[in-house]
Design a protein around this motif. Structure first.
Motif, PDB file in Angstrom:
ATOM      1  N   CYS A  30       0.824  -1.209   0.000  1.00 45.95           N
ATOM      2  CA  CYS A  30       0.000   0.000   0.000  1.00 45.95           C
ATOM      3  C   CYS A  30       0.854   1.254   0.000  1.00 45.95           C
ATOM      4  CB  CYS A  30      -0.891   0.041   1.231  1.00 45.95           C
ATOM      5  SG  CYS A  30      -1.863  -1.432   1.495  1.00 45.95           S
ATOM      6  N   ASP A  31       0.287   2.307  -0.551  1.00 50.87           N
ATOM      7  CA  ASP A  31       0.965   3.606  -0.535  1.00 50.87           C
ATOM      8  C   ASP A  31      -0.082   4.690  -0.751  1.00 50.87           C
ATOM      9  OD1 ASP A  31       2.918   5.836  -1.251  1.00 50.87           O
ATOM     10  OD2 ASP A  31       4.289   4.144  -1.059  1.00 50.87           O
ATOM     11  N   ILE A  32       0.196   5.883  -0.230  1.00 55.60           N
ATOM     12  CA  ILE A  32      -0.713   7.008  -0.468  1.00 55.60           C
ATOM     13  C   ILE A  32      -0.430   7.674  -1.810  1.00 55.60           C
ATOM     14  CG2 ILE A  32      -1.069   7.489   1.985  1.00 55.60           C
ATOM     15  CD1 ILE A  32       0.935   9.798   1.728  1.00 55.60           C
ATOM     16  N   ASP A  33       0.686   7.299  -2.438  1.00 48.74           N
ATOM     17  CA  ASP A  33       1.070   7.863  -3.724  1.00 48.74           C
ATOM     18  C   ASP A  33       0.292   7.150  -4.834  1.00 48.74           C
ATOM     19  OD1 ASP A  33       2.346   8.561  -6.131  1.00 48.74           O
ATOM     20  OD2 ASP A  33       4.282   8.849  -5.135  1.00 48.74           O
ATOM     21  N   ILE A  34      -0.756   7.828  -5.323  1.00 47.92           N
ATOM     22  CA  ILE A  34      -1.647   7.224  -6.320  1.00 47.92           C
ATOM     23  C   ILE A  34      -0.904   6.886  -7.602  1.00 47.92           C
ATOM     24  CG2 ILE A  34      -3.692   7.638  -7.765  1.00 47.92           C
ATOM     25  CD1 ILE A  34      -4.731   9.459  -5.497  1.00 47.92           C
ATOM     26  N   GLU A  35      -0.009   7.792  -8.026  1.00 47.72           N
ATOM     27  CA  GLU A  35       0.734   7.575  -9.263  1.00 47.72           C
ATOM     28  C   GLU A  35       1.646   6.351  -9.147  1.00 47.72           C
ATOM     29  OE1 GLU A  35       3.919   9.955 -12.140  1.00 47.72           O
ATOM     30  OE2 GLU A  35       2.761  11.053 -10.627  1.00 47.72           O
ATOM     31  N   LYS A  36       2.301   6.194  -7.993  1.00 44.19           N
ATOM     32  CA  LYS A  36       3.189   5.049  -7.803  1.00 44.19           C
ATOM     33  C   LYS A  36       2.409   3.738  -7.840  1.00 44.19           C
ATOM     34  CE  LYS A  36       6.613   5.204  -4.781  1.00 44.19           C
ATOM     35  NZ  LYS A  36       7.390   5.129  -3.499  1.00 44.19           N
ATOM     36  N   ILE A  37       1.266   3.698  -7.163  1.00 42.78           N
ATOM     37  CA  ILE A  37       0.455   2.473  -7.149  1.00 42.78           C
ATOM     38  C   ILE A  37      -0.080   2.165  -8.541  1.00 42.78           C
ATOM     39  CG2 ILE A  37      -1.683   1.448  -6.290  1.00 42.78           C
ATOM     40  CD1 ILE A  37       0.624   1.388  -4.285  1.00 42.78           C
ATOM     41  N   SER A  38      -0.485   3.194  -9.271  1.00 43.67           N
ATOM     42  CA  SER A  38      -0.964   2.977 -10.646  1.00 43.67           C
ATOM     43  C   SER A  38       0.147   2.398 -11.513  1.00 43.67           C
ATOM     44  CB  SER A  38      -1.457   4.298 -11.247  1.00 43.67           C
ATOM     45  OG  SER A  38      -2.579   4.780 -10.540  1.00 43.67           O
ATOM     46  N   SER A  39       1.361   2.912 -11.335  1.00 43.32           N
ATOM     47  CA  SER A  39       2.500   2.398 -12.097  1.00 43.32           C
ATOM     48  C   SER A  39       2.781   0.940 -11.747  1.00 43.32           C
ATOM     49  CB  SER A  39       3.739   3.251 -11.829  1.00 43.32           C
ATOM     50  OG  SER A  39       3.568   4.568 -12.311  1.00 43.32           O
ATOM     51  N   LEU A  40       2.747   0.625 -10.449  1.00 44.83           N
ATOM     52  CA  LEU A  40       3.006  -0.746 -10.019  1.00 44.83           C
ATOM     53  C   LEU A  40       1.950  -1.703 -10.568  1.00 44.83           C
ATOM     54  CD1 LEU A  40       4.140  -0.038  -6.358  1.00 44.83           C
ATOM     55  CD2 LEU A  40       5.533  -1.141  -8.133  1.00 44.83           C
ATOM     56  N   LYS A  41       0.704  -1.267 -10.574  1.00 40.32           N
ATOM     57  CA  LYS A  41      -0.357  -2.101 -11.148  1.00 40.32           C
ATOM     58  C   LYS A  41      -0.134  -2.350 -12.634  1.00 40.32           C
ATOM     59  CE  LYS A  41      -4.161  -1.066  -7.950  1.00 40.32           C
ATOM     60  NZ  LYS A  41      -5.488  -0.429  -7.803  1.00 40.32           N
ATOM     61  N   ALA A  42       0.509  -1.375 -13.285  1.00 37.67           N
ATOM     62  CA  ALA A  42       0.795  -1.497 -14.717  1.00 37.67           C
ATOM     63  C   ALA A  42       2.113  -2.214 -14.981  1.00 37.67           C
ATOM     64  CB  ALA A  42       0.813  -0.111 -15.357  1.00 37.67           C
ATOM     65  N   GLY A  43       2.764  -2.675 -13.920  1.00 31.79           N
ATOM     66  CA  GLY A  43       4.021  -3.402 -14.081  1.00 31.79           C
ATOM     67  C   GLY A  43       5.243  -2.522 -14.209  1.00 31.79           C
ATOM     68  N   ILE A  44       5.101  -1.241 -13.871  1.00 32.06           N
ATOM     69  CA  ILE A  44       6.223  -0.301 -13.937  1.00 32.06           C
ATOM     70  C   ILE A  44       6.828  -0.176 -12.544  1.00 32.06           C
ATOM     71  CG2 ILE A  44       6.937   2.065 -14.455  1.00 32.06           C
ATOM     72  CD1 ILE A  44       4.421   2.211 -16.292  1.00 32.06           C
ATOM     73  N   ILE A  45       8.088  -0.549 -12.404  1.00 34.15           N
ATOM     74  CA  ILE A  45       8.753  -0.573 -11.108  1.00 34.15           C
ATOM     75  C   ILE A  45       9.473   0.757 -10.886  1.00 34.15           C
ATOM     76  CG2 ILE A  45      10.335  -1.848  -9.612  1.00 34.15           C
ATOM     77  CD1 ILE A  45       7.883  -3.427 -10.594  1.00 34.15           C
ATOM     78  N   PRO A  46       9.217   1.447  -9.780  1.00 35.50           N
ATOM     79  CA  PRO A  46       9.783   2.792  -9.585  1.00 35.50           C
ATOM     80  C   PRO A  46      11.250   2.814  -9.193  1.00 35.50           C
ATOM     81  CG  PRO A  46       8.460   2.164  -7.685  1.00 35.50           C
ATOM     82  CD  PRO A  46       8.280   1.084  -8.705  1.00 35.50           C
ATOM     83  N   ILE A  47      11.814   1.655  -8.845  1.00 34.70           N
ATOM     84  CA  ILE A  47      13.229   1.594  -8.473  1.00 34.70           C
ATOM     85  C   ILE A  47      13.929   0.578  -9.350  1.00 34.70           C
ATOM     86  CG2 ILE A  47      12.888   2.280  -6.068  1.00 34.70           C
ATOM     87  CD1 ILE A  47      13.038  -0.695  -5.312  1.00 34.70           C
ATOM     88  N   TYR A  48      15.242   0.730  -9.480  1.00 33.97           N
ATOM     89  CA  TYR A  48      16.009  -0.253 -10.233  1.00 33.97           C
ATOM     90  C   TYR A  48      16.603  -1.259  -9.259  1.00 33.97           C
ATOM     91  CZ  TYR A  48      19.408  -2.508 -13.213  1.00 33.97           C
ATOM     92  OH  TYR A  48      20.124  -3.454 -13.895  1.00 33.97           O
ATOM     93  N   GLU A  49      16.200  -2.511  -9.400  1.00 36.44           N
ATOM     94  CA  GLU A  49      16.740  -3.584  -8.564  1.00 36.44           C
ATOM     95  C   GLU A  49      16.695  -4.870  -9.367  1.00 36.44           C
ATOM     96  OE1 GLU A  49      18.597  -5.618  -5.787  1.00 36.44           O
ATOM     97  OE2 GLU A  49      18.169  -3.478  -5.555  1.00 36.44           O
ATOM     98  N   SER A  50      17.842  -5.467  -9.553  1.00 32.83           N
ATOM     99  CA  SER A  50      17.955  -6.656 -10.395  1.00 32.83           C
ATOM    100  C   SER A  50      16.991  -7.759  -9.951  1.00 32.83           C
ATOM    101  CB  SER A  50      19.398  -7.176 -10.339  1.00 32.83           C
ATOM    102  OG  SER A  50      19.536  -8.344 -11.103  1.00 32.83           O
ATOM    103  N   GLY A  51      16.180  -8.247 -10.890  1.00 32.16           N
ATOM    104  CA  GLY A  51      15.266  -9.354 -10.644  1.00 32.16           C
ATOM    105  C   GLY A  51      13.941  -8.970 -10.034  1.00 32.16           C
ATOM    106  N   LEU A  52      13.775  -7.710  -9.616  1.00 36.70           N
ATOM    107  CA  LEU A  52      12.547  -7.320  -8.917  1.00 36.70           C
ATOM    108  C   LEU A  52      11.339  -7.307  -9.853  1.00 36.70           C
ATOM    109  CD1 LEU A  52      11.090  -6.356  -6.387  1.00 36.70           C
ATOM    110  CD2 LEU A  52      11.847  -4.014  -6.914  1.00 36.70           C
ATOM    111  N   LYS A  53      11.481  -6.744 -11.029  1.00 32.94           N
ATOM    112  CA  LYS A  53      10.334  -6.666 -11.942  1.00 32.94           C
ATOM    113  C   LYS A  53       9.810  -8.052 -12.280  1.00 32.94           C
ATOM    114  CE  LYS A  53       8.739  -5.156 -16.473  1.00 32.94           C
ATOM    115  NZ  LYS A  53       7.357  -5.062 -15.950  1.00 32.94           N
ATOM    116  N   GLU A  54      10.720  -8.981 -12.545  1.00 41.43           N
ATOM    117  CA  GLU A  54      10.302 -10.338 -12.893  1.00 41.43           C
ATOM    118  C   GLU A  54       9.514 -10.976 -11.755  1.00 41.43           C
ATOM    119  OE1 GLU A  54      13.772  -9.186 -15.358  1.00 41.43           O
ATOM    120  OE2 GLU A  54      13.301  -9.080 -13.215  1.00 41.43           O
ATOM    121  N   LEU A  55       9.962 -10.740 -10.519  1.00 44.64           N
ATOM    122  CA  LEU A  55       9.288 -11.317  -9.363  1.00 44.64           C
ATOM    123  C   LEU A  55       7.931 -10.645  -9.117  1.00 44.64           C
ATOM    124  CD1 LEU A  55      10.717 -13.630  -8.000  1.00 44.64           C
ATOM    125  CD2 LEU A  55      11.364 -12.109  -6.122  1.00 44.64           C
ATOM    126  N   VAL A  56       7.874  -9.333  -9.317  1.00 43.97           N
ATOM    127  CA  VAL A  56       6.600  -8.612  -9.176  1.00 43.97           C
ATOM    128  C   VAL A  56       5.602  -9.115 -10.214  1.00 43.97           C
ATOM    129  CG1 VAL A  56       5.462  -6.376  -9.468  1.00 43.97           C
ATOM    130  CG2 VAL A  56       7.562  -6.535  -8.114  1.00 43.97           C
TER     131      VAL A  56
END
Length: 443
Positions: A30-56
């Motif tokens: 959860c987050d209060i940042d609507i834009e960040k949550i919308s991005s995460l729902k769309a599969g857009i990861i806000p940070i760079y971390e090896s392997g994280l997107k694939e796991l999400v």
């Protein structure tokens, strides 16, 4: 399977929540940042971390990982609530707990049965009791709950591996029941469990980071002495690190520590000590040495040129470490303004962190994702981040790009013999200088 709510989708929250989903739990981040949550729902990861997107992507598709801005609903549905919000450093060096307190208030207002509230954020000693007090006051004691301190020990760039193969899980709890449940939560990670009270768990996190920061500042001080006496800090570190009581990790001399943890946590620990009337001189020295190391690398350029007015310097690396776009307390944020204030123009290379650098440094720099284009027609090259692309670059090609073969290496990436053979004027940390074809030691 447990129902877990993770409040805060920053670095710690997103990685931890994703890894809990990976081992079979139902997790809502959860987050209060609507834009960040919308991005995460769309599969857009806000940070760079090896392997994280694939796991999400995997756990979202398999309906174990969800993202939401409805924090009250997530609290009501959860068995375990992780607080993973930011605790930035305030102006006086203390950890800013406003976000932790805000989450505690929301939890208290939405408590609808027994819950375990877990502090994952790095927080000062006493925060667990503070969270307990806030929730108790807001909920008016209508429902039982327990508070746990479960600090993270993630390294940016290897955070997924650090979680899935964690060295230890520290669990400080207000009850044995809560400690046992959180211990069960960590069983898939096959890790060593350390059970403590709340205060000890909170202190473990600060003590661990402060000790590692101390090792870095110690070897940098040793390096600066080595430069004055003709010793080679890498040989010194090798000899020292072979002592099993010391170990070789964090004995790499360089430009000092940065990132989101060590600078903030050393300052916070210093403030904790001050708050109880203890003069923590060692940590004061660690912080001072780290800051001076930034200026030390600039002094090496001044040693070569005498004056940087009108010079163009190429800087390789903007992130505080490789495999991340994180620039929090990055050496570049100190060094580049120093260079600009001394009259130098700056061209900078980084494979990932340029968007963040533009936000923080603006138009002080000419940016490029091409290493050799960055170095082209510059008067000297300065290495700040040990990106693999920098470590393994063709130094002969670099030499052809530079107006003069001058390389100042803040990460000690290259062998002295190689730089001498290639005819570089080469300055590193705690090692003899190379001036063309001969090695000099100079104060």
């Amino acid at each position: 399977m447990k129902r877990i709510a993770v409040i805060g989708t920053g670095y710690v929250g997103l990685v931890s929540g994703t890894c809990f989903a990976e081992v079979g739990h139902s997790v809502v981040c959860c987050d209060i940042d609507i834009e960040k949550i919308s991005s995460l729902k769309a599969g857009i990861i806000p940070i760079y971390e090896s392997g994280l997107k694939e796991l999400v992507d995997k756990n979202t598709k398999e309906n174990r990982l969800f993202f939401s801005t409805d924090i009250p609903e997530a609290i009501r549905k959860a068995d375990i609530i992780y607080i993973a919000v930011g605790t930035p450093m305030s102006e006086n060096g203390e950890a800013d707990l406003r976000h932790v307190k805000a989450v505690a208030n929301i939890i208290g207002a939405n408590l609808n049965g027994y819950k375990i509230i877990v502090n994952k954020s790095t927080v000062p000693v006493g925060t667990g009791k503070l969270v307990q007090s806030v929730i108790q006051q807001v909920s008016k004691g209508r429902h039982p709950f327990d508070v746990v301190s479960n600090p993270e020990f993630l390294r940016e760039g290897t955070a997924i591996a650090d979680t899935m193969n964690m060295e230890r899980a520290v669990i400080g709890a207000t009850s044995e029941k809560a400690a046992t449940i959180i211990e069960e939560l960590h069983k898939p990670f096959e890790t060593t469990i350390v059970k403590t009270n709340l205060e000890s768990a909170e202190m473990i996190k600060y003590a661990a980071n402060a000790f590692l920061a101390t090792k870095i500042s110690f070897i940098n001080d040793i390096a600066n002495i080595c430069e004055r006496v003709g010793a080679d800090v890498e040989q010194v570190a090798e000899g020292v690190g072979l002592d099993s009581r010391i170990g070789k990790k964090f004995l790499q001399a360089g430009i000092g520590f940065g990132g989101s943890c060590f600078p903030k946590d050393t300052m916070a620990l210093l403030q904790i000590a001050k708050s109880v009337g203890y003069p923590f001189k060692m940590i004061e020295a660690v912080i001072e040495t780290n800051q001076k190391q930034r200026a030390h690398i600039v002094q090496k350029l001044l040693h070569v040129f005498g004056d940087l007015q009108g010079k163009t310097i190429s800087v390789l690396g903007l992130a505080f470490k490789p495999n991340t776009n994180d620039m929090r307390s990055s050496p570049a944020l100190d060094v580049i303004p120093m260079l600009r204030n001394l009259g130098a123009q700056v061209k900078a290379y980084d494979p990932i962190a340029i968007p963040e650098a533009k936000r923080l440094l603006g138009d002080q720099v000419v940016y490029s994702e091409d290493l050799f284009e960055t170095a082209k027609e510059t008067d000297a090259c300065l290495i700040l981040t040990e990106w693999p692309q920098v470590q393994h670059m063709n130094i002969r090609k670099l030499k052809t790009c530079l107006n003069q073969p001058i390389l100042v290496d803040g990460r000690n990436l290259f062998r002295l013999e190689d730089m001498k053979r290639e005819g570089f004027i080469y300055h590193s940390i705690g090692r003899p200088e190379i001036q063309g074809e001969k090695i000099l030691t100079k104060v």
